[in-house]
Design a protein around this motif. Structure first.
Motif, PDB file in Angstrom:
ATOM      1  N   PRO A   1      -9.006  11.842   6.842  1.00 27.25           N
ATOM      2  CA  PRO A   1      -8.551  13.100   6.259  1.00 27.25           C
ATOM      3  C   PRO A   1      -8.421  12.971   4.740  1.00 27.25           C
ATOM      4  O   PRO A   1      -8.459  11.861   4.211  1.00 27.25           O
ATOM      5  CB  PRO A   1      -7.165  13.265   6.879  1.00 27.25           C
ATOM      6  N   GLN A   2      -8.241  14.095   4.055  1.00 29.73           N
ATOM      7  CA  GLN A   2      -8.034  14.045   2.607  1.00 29.73           C
ATOM      8  C   GLN A   2      -6.765  13.280   2.285  1.00 29.73           C
ATOM      9  O   GLN A   2      -5.671  13.646   2.721  1.00 29.73           O
ATOM     10  CB  GLN A   2      -7.915  15.462   2.043  1.00 29.73           C
ATOM     11  N   ALA A   3      -6.907  12.205   1.552  1.00 30.44           N
ATOM     12  CA  ALA A   3      -5.761  11.410   1.119  1.00 30.44           C
ATOM     13  C   ALA A   3      -6.252  10.426   0.063  1.00 30.44           C
ATOM     14  O   ALA A   3      -7.456  10.182  -0.054  1.00 30.44           O
ATOM     15  CB  ALA A   3      -5.139  10.648   2.288  1.00 30.44           C
ATOM     16  N   GLY A   4      -5.327   9.905  -0.719  1.00 28.36           N
ATOM     17  CA  GLY A   4      -5.659   8.882  -1.694  1.00 28.36           C
ATOM     18  C   GLY A   4      -4.876   7.629  -1.365  1.00 28.36           C
ATOM     19  O   GLY A   4      -3.664   7.689  -1.152  1.00 28.36           O
ATOM     20  N   VAL A   5      -5.567   6.507  -1.268  1.00 28.32           N
ATOM     21  CA  VAL A   5      -4.917   5.251  -0.887  1.00 28.32           C
ATOM     22  C   VAL A   5      -4.777   4.377  -2.127  1.00 28.32           C
ATOM     23  O   VAL A   5      -5.704   4.296  -2.936  1.00 28.32           O
ATOM     24  CB  VAL A   5      -5.750   4.515   0.190  1.00 28.32           C
TER      25      VAL A   5
ATOM     26  N   ALA B   1       0.847  -1.200   0.000  1.00 32.93           N
ATOM     27  CA  ALA B   1       0.000   0.000   0.000  1.00 32.93           C
ATOM     28  C   ALA B   1       0.874   1.238   0.000  1.00 32.93           C
ATOM     29  O   ALA B   1       2.006   1.224   0.485  1.00 32.93           O
ATOM     30  CB  ALA B   1      -0.908   0.002   1.230  1.00 32.93           C
ATOM     31  N   THR B   2       0.333   2.324  -0.550  1.00 33.42           N
ATOM     32  CA  THR B   2       0.977   3.619  -0.425  1.00 33.42           C
ATOM     33  C   THR B   2      -0.127   4.673  -0.383  1.00 33.42           C
ATOM     34  O   THR B   2      -1.278   4.390  -0.734  1.00 33.42           O
ATOM     35  CB  THR B   2       1.989   3.879  -1.561  1.00 33.42           C
ATOM     36  N   VAL B   3       0.232   5.857   0.097  1.00 32.44           N
ATOM     37  CA  VAL B   3      -0.786   6.889   0.296  1.00 32.44           C
ATOM     38  C   VAL B   3      -0.281   8.197  -0.301  1.00 32.44           C
ATOM     39  O   VAL B   3       0.887   8.554  -0.133  1.00 32.44           O
ATOM     40  CB  VAL B   3      -1.085   7.057   1.803  1.00 32.44           C
ATOM     41  N   VAL B   4      -1.167   8.893  -1.009  1.00 38.04           N
ATOM     42  CA  VAL B   4      -0.825  10.211  -1.572  1.00 38.04           C
ATOM     43  C   VAL B   4      -1.892  11.228  -1.160  1.00 38.04           C
ATOM     44  O   VAL B   4      -2.789  10.926  -0.369  1.00 38.04           O
ATOM     45  CB  VAL B   4      -0.665  10.161  -3.110  1.00 38.04           C
TER      46      VAL B   4
ATOM     47  N   LYS C   1       5.921  10.744  -6.956  1.00 37.71           N
ATOM     48  CA  LYS C   1       5.421  10.357  -5.626  1.00 37.71           C
ATOM     49  C   LYS C   1       5.786  11.430  -4.605  1.00 37.71           C
ATOM     50  O   LYS C   1       4.991  11.792  -3.738  1.00 37.71           O
ATOM     51  CB  LYS C   1       6.000   8.993  -5.225  1.00 37.71           C
ATOM     52  N   ARG C   2       6.994  11.953  -4.740  1.00 34.37           N
ATOM     53  CA  ARG C   2       7.465  12.986  -3.825  1.00 34.37           C
ATOM     54  C   ARG C   2       6.561  14.230  -3.886  1.00 34.37           C
ATOM     55  O   ARG C   2       6.280  14.870  -2.886  1.00 34.37           O
ATOM     56  CB  ARG C   2       8.919  13.343  -4.182  1.00 34.37           C
ATOM     57  N   ALA C   3       6.113  14.550  -5.100  1.00 32.06           N
ATOM     58  CA  ALA C   3       5.273  15.743  -5.266  1.00 32.06           C
ATOM     59  C   ALA C   3       3.840  15.507  -4.793  1.00 32.06           C
ATOM     60  O   ALA C   3       3.112  16.444  -4.506  1.00 32.06           O
ATOM     61  CB  ALA C   3       5.280  16.170  -6.727  1.00 32.06           C
ATOM     62  N   LEU C   4       3.460  14.232  -4.707  1.00 30.11           N
ATOM     63  CA  LEU C   4       2.065  13.917  -4.387  1.00 30.11           C
ATOM     64  C   LEU C   4       1.888  13.371  -2.974  1.00 30.11           C
ATOM     65  O   LEU C   4       0.785  13.049  -2.562  1.00 30.11           O
ATOM     66  CB  LEU C   4       1.527  12.881  -5.390  1.00 30.11           C
ATOM     67  N   ARG C   5       2.983  13.294  -2.230  1.00 30.79           N
ATOM     68  CA  ARG C   5       2.924  12.634  -0.921  1.00 30.79           C
ATOM     69  C   ARG C   5       2.105  13.428   0.106  1.00 30.79           C
ATOM     70  O   ARG C   5       1.889  14.620  -0.038  1.00 30.79           O
ATOM     71  CB  ARG C   5       4.338  12.410  -0.392  1.00 30.79           C
ATOM     72  N   CYS C   6       1.689  12.734   1.165  1.00 31.53           N
ATOM     73  CA  CYS C   6       0.911  13.362   2.241  1.00 31.53           C
ATOM     74  C   CYS C   6       1.845  13.986   3.265  1.00 31.53           C
ATOM     75  O   CYS C   6       2.977  13.552   3.443  1.00 31.53           O
ATOM     76  CB  CYS C   6       0.110  12.327   3.012  1.00 31.53           C
ATOM     77  N   ASP C   7       1.353  14.961   3.989  1.00 34.84           N
ATOM     78  CA  ASP C   7       2.147  15.542   5.065  1.00 34.84           C
ATOM     79  C   ASP C   7       1.914  14.759   6.368  1.00 34.84           C
ATOM     80  O   ASP C   7       1.066  13.874   6.439  1.00 34.84           O
ATOM     81  CB  ASP C   7       1.818  17.027   5.235  1.00 34.84           C
ATOM     82  N   LYS C   8       2.687  15.122   7.393  1.00 32.45           N
ATOM     83  CA  LYS C   8       2.641  14.349   8.645  1.00 32.45           C
ATOM     84  C   LYS C   8       1.274  14.422   9.331  1.00 32.45           C
ATOM     85  O   LYS C   8       0.846  13.481   9.991  1.00 32.45           O
ATOM     86  CB  LYS C   8       3.736  14.831   9.592  1.00 32.45           C
ATOM     87  N   MET C   9       0.568  15.548   9.168  1.00 32.89           N
ATOM     88  CA  MET C   9      -0.732  15.667   9.843  1.00 32.89           C
ATOM     89  C   MET C   9      -1.753  14.712   9.239  1.00 32.89           C
ATOM     90  O   MET C   9      -2.557  14.108   9.937  1.00 32.89           O
ATOM     91  CB  MET C   9      -1.207  17.121   9.780  1.00 32.89           C
TER      92      MET C   9
ATOM     93  N   ALA D   1      -7.401  11.679  -6.663  1.00 32.55           N
ATOM     94  CA  ALA D   1      -7.022  12.169  -7.999  1.00 32.55           C
ATOM     95  C   ALA D   1      -5.516  11.974  -8.187  1.00 32.55           C
ATOM     96  O   ALA D   1      -5.064  11.535  -9.245  1.00 32.55           O
ATOM     97  CB  ALA D   1      -7.403  13.638  -8.150  1.00 32.55           C
ATOM     98  N   ALA D   2      -4.750  12.287  -7.147  1.00 31.74           N
ATOM     99  CA  ALA D   2      -3.298  12.101  -7.204  1.00 31.74           C
ATOM    100  C   ALA D   2      -2.958  10.616  -7.319  1.00 31.74           C
ATOM    101  O   ALA D   2      -2.003  10.239  -8.009  1.00 31.74           O
ATOM    102  CB  ALA D   2      -2.647  12.697  -5.954  1.00 31.74           C
ATOM    103  N   ALA D   3      -3.745   9.773  -6.654  1.00 30.11           N
ATOM    104  CA  ALA D   3      -3.503   8.328  -6.715  1.00 30.11           C
ATOM    105  C   ALA D   3      -3.660   7.826  -8.147  1.00 30.11           C
ATOM    106  O   ALA D   3      -2.812   7.092  -8.662  1.00 30.11           O
ATOM    107  CB  ALA D   3      -4.465   7.595  -5.770  1.00 30.11           C
ATOM    108  N   VAL D   4      -4.745   8.257  -8.804  1.00 26.46           N
ATOM    109  CA  VAL D   4      -4.992   7.835 -10.182  1.00 26.46           C
ATOM    110  C   VAL D   4      -3.871   8.343 -11.097  1.00 26.46           C
ATOM    111  O   VAL D   4      -3.351   7.612 -11.934  1.00 26.46           O
ATOM    112  CB  VAL D   4      -6.377   8.349 -10.664  1.00 26.46           C
ATOM    113  N   MET D   5      -3.494   9.606 -10.881  1.00 20.99           N
ATOM    114  CA  MET D   5      -2.420  10.192 -11.687  1.00 20.99           C
ATOM    115  C   MET D   5      -1.105   9.438 -11.522  1.00 20.99           C
ATOM    116  O   MET D   5      -0.410   9.166 -12.496  1.00 20.99           O
ATOM    117  CB  MET D   5      -2.193  11.639 -11.250  1.00 20.99           C
TER     118      MET D   5
END
Ligand SMILES: *Cc1c(COP(=O)(O)O)cnc(C)c1O
Length: 473
Positions: free
Chosen positions: A302-306, A149-152, A323-331, A156-160
């Motif tokens: 929270p807003q995220a794409g799995v 698994a990974t999270v972005v 992936k770096r540009a689409l990654r989630c922040d710590k919160m 929309a970012a996940a599909v991209m």
């Protein structure tokens, strides 16, 4: 041009900016907002008063009045642009109103990592650099049975990311019935284009067969994608190819099968009396190699794409510089981690996860709440609108379970002068609720302003707000 000095000397007495700032009464404002802000607000108040006087109005222009006006300006100016509102639209997961409400556990987790340093990308055991996905991966694998698994940042970012990683320069067949637009700016054909791949339209809007997919496959095919029908339904003479068949076709041709699920609930909602919504687990079982879904729709986070699925494919996603540009922040990671932990105890999930709690509230309980508020509303809307409790239908929102509504109850405000002026009275009622210190958002339906109480958990707060309502004349 009028001679201002002359008019001023003919009876206009406005105190000077200096004098007002030096007065004791200005001290609390200066402490709260700072000298610069208060000076500017006093100037603006004096300017408005001067204009009013020039227009011939008789106004009270003492120091206290100027400071009062300045305080209003300062208070309005210090309100944050993004603030809490009370969602009484009847749409539970409302994209314009911030989608899922987070459980207390998630809010506490966010505050905790926001305040200081965290082990976001630090491996506490090994004492070196770690991977931020690690905080969510275990829980996601346990809950979905996926291999990786990974999270972005969002779905929309996940599909991209999936398309850009696995289909750059290649072809992606999608059924014509699934070339959808979700919420204005997410259109499957455009996302395909921007991700660097070529969309191959398959079948027709209402009917797509497996032979259509077979014919669409070429040496250029990178993967086959299925987009979950999320905010619409196609009814009538329809045919959709079962996911299992597309998966079999893909695997026979050594191509990944990707499902964009959209809402993606992590549990079977029928267990709570809600209609069935396809889960990521269903999608994996049907043979999908990757599944993408939003964390802030039915999942209630929270807003995220799995993105879950095959390990070799997820590893490629992680290695894409995008992936770096689409990654989630710590919160986001903290909040999603806390929400996923709640899922490990499905028996208590309903009471702890606001989205699920609100979706499963029964109409009777909502109606009782509406009746308890009738007196407050009736006294405030006396001679303005007829107040009643009406049955209504809430919608789940965010494209989940599009064809199903949930029976609910609303307070209806029907303007008494419903003739020509009725429309504008309705608009003023709507505006007055939006102007409250905590704005209340309802909807206009059938010449009434409706407040669907499904999402209201604190009736007292609404009653108190209604008391302060100012309806423009
Ligand atoms: C909602 C949705 C998206 C977009 O997800 P976001 O999390 O809003 O970016 C994409 N595909 C489908 C099918 C959806 O329902």
């Amino acid at each position: 041009m009028m001679d201002r000095k002359k008019i001023g000397s003919a009876g206009m007495r406005l105190p000077s900016v200096d004098r007002i700032l030096r007065s004791d009464a200005a001290d609390p404002l200066v402490r709260m907002y700072g000298r610069n802000e208060v000076t500017e607000a006093v100037r603006r108040s004096l300017h408005v008063m001067r204009e009013e006087m020039l227009a011939g109005e008789v106004i009270d222009s003492g120091e206290a009045q100027v400071l009062g006006a300045a305080a209003d300006i300062l208070e309005r100016g210090s309100m944050p642009s993004l603030r809490r509102v009370i969602n009484l639209t009847g749409t539970v997961i409302h994209t314009n109103l911030g989608r899922a409400m987070l459980p207390d556990e998630a809010i506490a987790a966010v505050a905790d990592v926001a305040r200081g340093a965290s082990n976001l990308e630090y491996d506490l055991d090994a004492g070196g650099r770690g991977d931020r996905d690690r905080h969510l991966e275990d829980a996601l694998l346990r809950l979905t049975g996926a291999a990786a698994a990974t999270v972005v940042n969002n779905n929309a970012a996940a599909v991209m990311l999936v398309l850009n990683t696995l289909a750059l320069g290649g072809e992606v067949p999608v059924s014509r019935g699934e070339l959808v637009e979700i919420g204005g700016s997410f259109r499957i054909p455009e996302i395909m284009n921007r991700s660097g791949c070529t969309l191959i339209e398959v079948g027709t809007t209402n009917r797509t067969h497996i032979k259509d997919f077979r014919n669409a496959l070429s040496p250029e095919t990178s993967l086959v994608m299925k987009v979950h029908a999320s905010n619409y339904v196609i009814t009538g003479f329809t045919a959709e190819v079962p996911e299992k068949e597309i998966a079999a076709l893909c695997h026979a041709n050594d191509r990944p099968f990707v499902i964009d699920l959209g809402a993606g609930s992590l549990i079977d909602l029928t267990r709570y009396g809600l209609p069935h919504e396809a889960t990521p687990m269903d999608a994996l079982q049907a043979g999908a190699d990757l599944v993408t879904f939003s964390a802030d729709k039915l999942l209630g986070g929270p807003q995220a794409g799995v993105i879950i699925g095959r390990k070799d494919l997820v590893d490629r996603l992680k290695a894409n510089p995008m992936k770096r540009a689409l990654r989630c922040d710590k919160m986001t990671i903290a909040a999603l981690g806390a929400v996923l932990r709640l899922y490990s105890d499905p028996d208590r999930l309903r009471e702890r996860l606001p989205t699920l709690r609100i979706l499963t509230r029964d109409a009777e309980e909502i109606e009782v709440m509406a009746r308890s508020l009738l007196t407050s509303f009736s006294s405030r809307f006396h001679e303005i609108a007829e107040v009643s409790v009406v049955a209504c239908e809430s919608i789940i929102g965010s494209g989940a379970l599009p064809a199903r509504t949930l029976p609910s109850a609303a307070i209806a405000l029907r303007p008494l002068n419903s003739g020509n002026g009725g429309g504008s009275v309705l608009a003023r009622i709507r505006a007055s609720f939006a102007a409250l210190p905590t704005p209340v958002i309802g909807r206009i339906h059938d010449s009434a302003f409706l407040l669907d109480l499904r999402c209201l958990e604190d009736a007292r707060e609404l009653a108190d707000l209604v008391m302060t309502l100012r309806i423009a004349a």
